[in-house]
Scaffold this motif. Structure first.
Motif, PDB file in Angstrom:
ATOM      1  N   ALA A 127       1.007  -1.596  -8.630  1.00  0.00           N
ATOM      2  CA  ALA A 127       0.106  -1.441  -7.481  1.00  0.00           C
ATOM      3  C   ALA A 127       0.371  -0.124  -6.753  1.00  0.00           C
ATOM      4  CB  ALA A 127       0.281  -2.619  -6.516  1.00  0.00           C
ATOM      5  N   GLU A 128       1.654   0.247  -6.618  1.00  0.00           N
ATOM      6  CA  GLU A 128       1.999   1.526  -5.995  1.00  0.00           C
ATOM      7  C   GLU A 128       1.468   2.690  -6.831  1.00  0.00           C
ATOM      8  OE1 GLU A 128       4.160   2.275  -2.950  1.00  0.00           O
ATOM      9  OE2 GLU A 128       2.912   0.492  -2.777  1.00  0.00           O
ATOM     10  N   LEU A 129       1.579   2.579  -8.134  1.00  0.00           N
ATOM     11  CA  LEU A 129       1.076   3.619  -9.027  1.00  0.00           C
ATOM     12  C   LEU A 129      -0.441   3.729  -8.912  1.00  0.00           C
ATOM     13  CD1 LEU A 129       1.638   5.703 -11.279  1.00  0.00           C
ATOM     14  CD2 LEU A 129       1.392   3.827 -12.927  1.00  0.00           C
ATOM     15  N   ASP A 130      -1.113   2.595  -8.822  1.00  0.00           N
ATOM     16  CA  ASP A 130      -2.577   2.605  -8.683  1.00  0.00           C
ATOM     17  C   ASP A 130      -3.003   3.290  -7.387  1.00  0.00           C
ATOM     18  OD1 ASP A 130      -3.314   1.458 -11.064  1.00  0.00           O
ATOM     19  OD2 ASP A 130      -3.336  -0.590 -10.300  1.00  0.00           O
ATOM     20  N   ASP A 131      -2.253   3.065  -6.308  1.00  0.00           N
ATOM     21  CA  ASP A 131      -2.559   3.749  -5.054  1.00  0.00           C
ATOM     22  C   ASP A 131      -2.423   5.261  -5.198  1.00  0.00           C
ATOM     23  OD1 ASP A 131      -3.119   1.429  -3.689  1.00  0.00           O
ATOM     24  OD2 ASP A 131      -1.094   1.195  -2.891  1.00  0.00           O
ATOM     25  N   MET A 157       0.831  -1.204   0.000  1.00  0.00           N
ATOM     26  CA  MET A 157       0.000   0.000   0.000  1.00  0.00           C
ATOM     27  C   MET A 157       0.868   1.258   0.000  1.00  0.00           C
ATOM     28  SD  MET A 157      -3.112  -0.947  -0.139  1.00  0.00           S
ATOM     29  CE  MET A 157      -3.994   0.528   0.356  1.00  0.00           C
ATOM     30  N   ALA A 158       0.351   2.304  -0.586  1.00  0.00           N
ATOM     31  CA  ALA A 158       1.126   3.531  -0.747  1.00  0.00           C
ATOM     32  C   ALA A 158       1.373   4.253   0.568  1.00  0.00           C
ATOM     33  CB  ALA A 158       0.413   4.461  -1.725  1.00  0.00           C
ATOM     34  N   GLY A 159       0.448   4.116   1.523  1.00  0.00           N
ATOM     35  CA  GLY A 159       0.688   4.758   2.809  1.00  0.00           C
ATOM     36  C   GLY A 159       0.256   6.216   2.830  1.00  0.00           C
ATOM     37  N   ASN A 160       0.741   6.940   3.815  1.00  0.00           N
ATOM     38  CA  ASN A 160       0.366   8.320   4.055  1.00  0.00           C
ATOM     39  C   ASN A 160       1.094   9.245   3.086  1.00  0.00           C
ATOM     40  OD1 ASN A 160       0.501  11.021   5.205  1.00  0.00           O
ATOM     41  ND2 ASN A 160      -0.510  10.113   6.984  1.00  0.00           N
ATOM     42  N   PHE A 161       0.328   9.968   2.256  1.00  0.00           N
ATOM     43  CA  PHE A 161       0.968  10.821   1.255  1.00  0.00           C
ATOM     44  C   PHE A 161       1.490  12.123   1.846  1.00  0.00           C
ATOM     45  CE2 PHE A 161      -0.907   7.898  -1.741  1.00  0.00           C
ATOM     46  CZ  PHE A 161       0.096   7.817  -2.696  1.00  0.00           C
ATOM     47  N   GLU A 162       0.993  12.504   3.002  1.00  0.00           N
ATOM     48  CA  GLU A 162       1.571  13.666   3.678  1.00  0.00           C
ATOM     49  C   GLU A 162       3.010  13.342   4.075  1.00  0.00           C
ATOM     50  OE1 GLU A 162       1.886  17.331   4.523  1.00  0.00           O
ATOM     51  OE2 GLU A 162      -0.178  16.675   4.112  1.00  0.00           O
ATOM     52  N   LEU A 179       9.250   9.837 -11.801  1.00  0.00           N
ATOM     53  CA  LEU A 179       8.058   9.445 -11.054  1.00  0.00           C
ATOM     54  C   LEU A 179       8.168   8.003 -10.564  1.00  0.00           C
ATOM     55  CD1 LEU A 179       5.067   9.809 -10.141  1.00  0.00           C
ATOM     56  CD2 LEU A 179       4.417   9.020 -12.438  1.00  0.00           C
ATOM     57  N   LEU A 180       8.522   7.099 -11.464  1.00  0.00           N
ATOM     58  CA  LEU A 180       8.605   5.689 -11.098  1.00  0.00           C
ATOM     59  C   LEU A 180       9.767   5.436 -10.139  1.00  0.00           C
ATOM     60  CD1 LEU A 180       7.786   3.937 -14.501  1.00  0.00           C
ATOM     61  CD2 LEU A 180       6.286   4.316 -12.535  1.00  0.00           C
ATOM     62  N   LYS A 181      10.877   6.128 -10.335  1.00  0.00           N
ATOM     63  CA  LYS A 181      11.996   5.992  -9.397  1.00  0.00           C
ATOM     64  C   LYS A 181      11.590   6.469  -7.997  1.00  0.00           C
ATOM     65  CE  LYS A 181      16.176   7.119 -10.469  1.00  0.00           C
ATOM     66  NZ  LYS A 181      17.393   7.781 -10.965  1.00  0.00           N
ATOM     67  N   THR A 182      10.783   7.501  -7.941  1.00  0.00           N
ATOM     68  CA  THR A 182      10.307   8.010  -6.655  1.00  0.00           C
ATOM     69  C   THR A 182       9.411   6.990  -5.973  1.00  0.00           C
ATOM     70  OG1 THR A 182      10.461  10.309  -7.393  1.00  0.00           O
ATOM     71  CG2 THR A 182       8.999   9.856  -5.547  1.00  0.00           C
ATOM     72  N   LEU A 183       8.525   6.349  -6.737  1.00  0.00           N
ATOM     73  CA  LEU A 183       7.659   5.319  -6.160  1.00  0.00           C
ATOM     74  C   LEU A 183       8.487   4.146  -5.636  1.00  0.00           C
ATOM     75  CD1 LEU A 183       4.648   5.213  -8.659  1.00  0.00           C
ATOM     76  CD2 LEU A 183       4.733   6.247  -6.391  1.00  0.00           C
ATOM     77  N   VAL A 184       9.540   3.794  -6.344  1.00  0.00           N
ATOM     78  CA  VAL A 184      10.435   2.729  -5.871  1.00  0.00           C
ATOM     79  C   VAL A 184      11.111   3.155  -4.575  1.00  0.00           C
ATOM     80  CG1 VAL A 184      12.545   1.426  -6.376  1.00  0.00           C
ATOM     81  CG2 VAL A 184      10.829   1.747  -8.174  1.00  0.00           C
ATOM     82  N   ALA A 185      11.598   4.395  -4.547  1.00  0.00           N
ATOM     83  CA  ALA A 185      12.318   4.895  -3.365  1.00  0.00           C
ATOM     84  C   ALA A 185      11.424   4.978  -2.138  1.00  0.00           C
ATOM     85  CB  ALA A 185      12.908   6.270  -3.664  1.00  0.00           C
ATOM     86  N   ASP A 186      10.139   5.287  -2.344  1.00  0.00           N
ATOM     87  CA  ASP A 186       9.227   5.489  -1.213  1.00  0.00           C
ATOM     88  C   ASP A 186       8.419   4.250  -0.851  1.00  0.00           C
ATOM     89  OD1 ASP A 186      10.051   8.073  -0.887  1.00  0.00           O
ATOM     90  OD2 ASP A 186       8.426   8.958  -2.056  1.00  0.00           O
ATOM     91  N   TYR A 187       8.653   3.167  -1.554  1.00  0.00           N
ATOM     92  CA  TYR A 187       7.907   1.937  -1.278  1.00  0.00           C
ATOM     93  C   TYR A 187       8.186   1.447   0.131  1.00  0.00           C
ATOM     94  CZ  TYR A 187       6.450  -2.957  -1.647  1.00  0.00           C
ATOM     95  OH  TYR A 187       5.862  -4.179  -1.440  1.00  0.00           O
ATOM     96  N   GLU A 188       7.125   1.114   0.863  1.00  0.00           N
ATOM     97  CA  GLU A 188       7.254   0.721   2.265  1.00  0.00           C
ATOM     98  C   GLU A 188       6.810  -0.705   2.524  1.00  0.00           C
ATOM     99  OE1 GLU A 188       4.941   3.734   4.153  1.00  0.00           O
ATOM    100  OE2 GLU A 188       6.586   5.191   4.172  1.00  0.00           O
ATOM    101  N   GLY A 189       6.728  -1.498   1.486  1.00  0.00           N
ATOM    102  CA  GLY A 189       6.319  -2.884   1.650  1.00  0.00           C
ATOM    103  C   GLY A 189       7.406  -3.736   2.280  1.00  0.00           C
ATOM    104  N   SER A 190       7.061  -4.971   2.537  1.00  0.00           N
ATOM    105  CA  SER A 190       7.985  -5.869   3.227  1.00  0.00           C
ATOM    106  C   SER A 190       9.130  -6.328   2.326  1.00  0.00           C
ATOM    107  CB  SER A 190       7.230  -7.095   3.753  1.00  0.00           C
ATOM    108  OG  SER A 190       6.571  -7.772   2.686  1.00  0.00           O
ATOM    109  N   GLU A 191       8.931  -6.286   1.011  1.00  0.00           N
ATOM    110  CA  GLU A 191       9.962  -6.715   0.083  1.00  0.00           C
ATOM    111  C   GLU A 191      10.448  -5.535  -0.752  1.00  0.00           C
ATOM    112  OE1 GLU A 191       8.558  -9.908  -2.300  1.00  0.00           O
ATOM    113  OE2 GLU A 191       8.027 -11.189  -0.602  1.00  0.00           O
TER     114      GLU A 191
END
Length: 369
Positions: A334-338, A1-6, A246-258
């Motif tokens: 999935a991160e992009l969809d969030d 899940m993307a988590g808190n955008f703030e 944009l996609l590199k940022t989503l990778v950097a901010d990913y907070e999942g277990s893997e």
């Protein structure tokens, strides 16, 4: 899940500008002591939308210039110490010269190239001409091992307060002390491909990088990769790099277990295969890039066999060369969809949001530039 955008927005701002002491240092010329407000922050008052716009933009050119300046400092010290000992020249590769880096305080890759020795493609048009002469010295790996050892000895003396990490197989990493950036020094030598012999254009010239771990070398084409990304960016009104960031940022901010096992190089290579027309939009329609990116990624996942055959811009390997990368592609979607869901909510399209409503909302969105 993307988590808190703030929280994500604060992370984005910090990553783009660095800690407060860095902000003061990098912008000391303007006398400001607080965080610098970037232009993307003035374009929206909504959290996820601001995050999206910020993720797409290049970092402050002053930060990028400082990355190059620190690379030049390291270069100058190596050049001075190696003068008359080992003939060398220098160049840069990676995200910073391509301007797809997402950190203000970004490390930079400095190629330390041994001159005189070059490997050539013997099928090239100049291979048997006076253009080249036979080499009678040590082989390439031995020459680069010498260059690596020399650099490892020079850098601690040149930057006594810095940390010089020599454990990496490809690069010597120097950071801290008086350096404001981490610099990766990569011993290498040229490879003149058949195409380079024909065109004499830098984009077609390859390099061999020394691998300290097994005392061998590996070939790649960093300038050809950069050339193809730059060319696509030109014909897509600068949006190729925006999507990559944009996609590199989503990778950097990913907070999942893997971990998302897609490198910056992988992400750029995937975006290189996106449809040009779909991402060639005006600046006020930047939010529509969310949908174009979603369509492209979803298509890659659905057509998995074709995706597994996609090659990097320099044609050296398949992009999805490990199964974990294909799995990571699904996680990235999935991160992009969030993110899309949050942005569409902020566009106030109503309480019920279908995929078609989200598509139309993003494609018809307008954000003043």
């Amino acid at each position: 899940m993307a988590g808190n955008f703030e929280t994500r927005l604060q992370k984005l701002k910090s990553r783009r500008q660095g800690p407060q002491w860095v902000v003061k240092s990098e912008h000391s010329m303007d006398g400001k002591s607080g965080p610098v407000e970037e232009s993307y922050q003035k374009r929206s008052t909504k959290t996820a939308t601001t995050y999206t716009l910020g993720a797409m933009q290049e970092v402050d050119p002053a930060y990028t210039a400082n990355s190059f300046a620190e690379g030049e400092r390291v270069k100058n010290q190596l050049e001075k110490a190696l003068d008359g000992v080992i003939p060398v020249e220098f160049d840069y590769q990676g995200s910073v010269p391509l301007n797809i880096h997402i950190k203000g305080v970004s490390d930079i890759d400095l190629l330390l190239l041994r001159k005189v020795f070059v490997i050539i493609d013997k099928t090239g048009p100049l291979a048997n001409s006076p253009w080249y002469s036979d080499w009678e010295g040590k082989p390439g790996p031995s020459l680069l091992a010498e260059l690596r050892s020399a650099a490892e000895a020079i850098l601690p003396k040149a930057f006594p307060e810095a940390q010089v990490d020599i454990s990496g197989s490809k690069a010597i990493t120097i950071s801290g002390g008086s350096l404001r950036r981490e610099v990766d020094v990569i011993p290498s030598h040229w490879y003149d491909s058949s195409e380079y012999q024909r065109t004499q254009q830098k984009k077609d010239r390859g390099i061999y990088i020394f691998l300290k771990e097994d005392q061998s070398t590996m070939r790649n084409y960093p300038f050809l990769h950069m050339y193809h990304i730059e060319e696509k960016d030109k014909v897509t009104s600068g949006n190729t790099k925006k999507v990559i960031r944009l996609l590199k940022t989503l990778v950097a901010d990913y907070e999942g277990s893997e971990t998302i096992h897609l490198s910056s190089y992988d992400v750029a290579s995937l975006v290189w295969h996106f449809d040009n027309h779909a991402i060639n939009v005006p600046v006020w329609s930047e939010l529509s890039l969310l949908w174009s990116t979603r369509v492209a990624l979803a298509d890659m996942i659905v057509n998995d066999q074709r995706t597994r055959l996609l090659i990097t811009p320099d044609k050296t390997r398949k992009i999805i060369d490990k199964e974990v990368k294909f799995t990571s592609l699904k996680v990235l979607l999935a991160e992009l969809d969030d993110l899309i869901a949050e942005v569409v909510k902020e566009l106030n399209v109503g309480p019920f949001i279908t995929q078609d409503i989200a598509r139309r909302a993003l494609l018809e969105s307008f954000v003043p530039s």
